[in-house]
Design a protein around this motif. Sequence first.
Motif, mmCIF file in Angstrom:
data_model
loop_
_atom_site.group_PDB
_atom_site.id
_atom_site.type_symbol
_atom_site.label_atom_id
_atom_site.label_comp_id
_atom_site.label_asym_id
_atom_site.label_seq_id
_atom_site.Cartn_x
_atom_site.Cartn_y
_atom_site.Cartn_z
ATOM 1 N N ALA A 117 55.178 52.329 4.844
ATOM 2 C CA ALA A 117 55.656 53.717 4.918
ATOM 3 C C ALA A 117 57.061 53.834 4.324
ATOM 4 O O ALA A 117 57.335 54.744 3.527
ATOM 5 C CB ALA A 117 55.649 54.205 6.362
ATOM 6 N N ASN A 118 57.947 52.914 4.694
ATOM 7 C CA ASN A 118 59.317 52.969 4.160
ATOM 8 C C ASN A 118 59.347 52.645 2.670
ATOM 9 O O ASN A 118 60.127 53.242 1.923
ATOM 10 C CB ASN A 118 60.234 52.022 4.934
ATOM 11 C CG ASN A 118 60.617 52.581 6.285
ATOM 12 O OD1 ASN A 118 60.573 53.782 6.504
ATOM 13 N ND2 ASN A 118 60.978 51.711 7.196
ATOM 14 N N LEU A 119 58.510 51.731 2.230
ATOM 15 C CA LEU A 119 58.438 51.419 0.806
ATOM 16 C C LEU A 119 57.921 52.624 0.030
ATOM 17 O O LEU A 119 58.410 52.946 -1.049
ATOM 18 C CB LEU A 119 57.548 50.197 0.576
ATOM 19 C CG LEU A 119 57.540 49.627 -0.824
ATOM 20 C CD1 LEU A 119 58.936 49.303 -1.323
ATOM 21 C CD2 LEU A 119 56.664 48.384 -0.879
ATOM 22 N N SER A 120 56.964 53.323 0.598
ATOM 23 C CA SER A 120 56.423 54.528 -0.032
ATOM 24 C C SER A 120 57.500 55.607 -0.162
ATOM 25 O O SER A 120 57.593 56.280 -1.188
ATOM 26 C CB SER A 120 55.244 55.054 0.785
ATOM 27 O OG SER A 120 54.732 56.228 0.218
ATOM 28 N N ILE A 121 58.315 55.758 0.876
ATOM 29 C CA ILE A 121 59.413 56.734 0.839
ATOM 30 C C ILE A 121 60.375 56.386 -0.296
ATOM 31 O O ILE A 121 60.813 57.261 -1.043
ATOM 32 C CB ILE A 121 60.132 56.791 2.200
ATOM 33 C CG1 ILE A 121 59.228 57.465 3.237
ATOM 34 C CG2 ILE A 121 61.474 57.508 2.100
ATOM 35 C CD1 ILE A 121 59.705 57.328 4.671
ATOM 36 N N LEU A 122 60.689 55.108 -0.443
ATOM 37 C CA LEU A 122 61.562 54.667 -1.539
ATOM 38 C C LEU A 122 60.909 54.930 -2.889
ATOM 39 O O LEU A 122 61.528 55.477 -3.797
ATOM 40 C CB LEU A 122 61.844 53.166 -1.421
ATOM 41 C CG LEU A 122 62.988 52.732 -0.546
ATOM 42 C CD1 LEU A 122 63.009 51.209 -0.430
ATOM 43 C CD2 LEU A 122 64.302 53.237 -1.080
ATOM 44 N N LYS A 123 59.659 54.506 -3.031
ATOM 45 C CA LYS A 123 58.934 54.641 -4.299
ATOM 46 C C LYS A 123 58.835 56.077 -4.761
ATOM 47 O O LYS A 123 58.924 56.366 -5.953
ATOM 48 C CB LYS A 123 57.493 54.109 -4.131
ATOM 49 C CG LYS A 123 57.286 52.710 -4.569
ATOM 50 C CD LYS A 123 55.832 52.280 -4.415
ATOM 51 C CE LYS A 123 54.866 53.381 -4.566
ATOM 52 N NZ LYS A 123 53.745 53.389 -5.300
ATOM 53 N N ASN A 124 58.639 56.978 -3.826
ATOM 54 C CA ASN A 124 58.420 58.381 -4.163
ATOM 55 C C ASN A 124 59.705 59.190 -4.252
ATOM 56 O O ASN A 124 59.668 60.405 -4.403
ATOM 57 C CB ASN A 124 57.456 59.018 -3.162
ATOM 58 C CG ASN A 124 56.087 58.388 -3.240
ATOM 59 O OD1 ASN A 124 55.593 58.085 -4.319
ATOM 60 N ND2 ASN A 124 55.466 58.158 -2.099
ATOM 61 N N GLY A 125 60.840 58.520 -4.159
ATOM 62 C CA GLY A 125 62.119 59.207 -4.311
ATOM 63 C C GLY A 125 62.487 60.107 -3.151
ATOM 64 O O GLY A 125 63.302 61.016 -3.300
ATOM 65 N N LYS A 126 61.918 59.867 -1.986
ATOM 66 C CA LYS A 126 62.196 60.712 -0.815
ATOM 67 C C LYS A 126 63.279 60.118 0.076
ATOM 68 O O LYS A 126 63.716 60.753 1.021
ATOM 69 C CB LYS A 126 60.919 60.914 0.019
ATOM 70 C CG LYS A 126 59.769 61.538 -0.747
ATOM 71 C CD LYS A 126 60.078 62.938 -1.171
ATOM 72 C CE LYS A 126 58.879 63.536 -1.899
ATOM 73 N NZ LYS A 126 59.198 64.756 -2.580
#
Length: 77
Positions: free
Chosen positions: A30-39
């Motif tokens: 979840a945290n990696l996804s937040i980073l990846k998506n620029g959020k």
Amino acid sequence: MAIIVNIDVMLAKRKMSVTELSEKVGITMANLSILKNGKARAIRFSTLEKLCEVLDCQPGDLLEYRSDKEVEEKTGK
């Protein structure tokens, strides 16, 4: 001002999956996804250091600055 996170680019260059990166860095998907998506609004230096270690890159390979004007021109927003 926009800071662009280029994790996808480095993952492709290293032929690594998001799941593998998550496990090696020790952060949740979840945290990696937040980073990846620029959020993300912030990143710890320890996390950035671990990302660089695992992906064998420099912070500048992962983070890029673009002015608001450049972002507007690319996205049309």
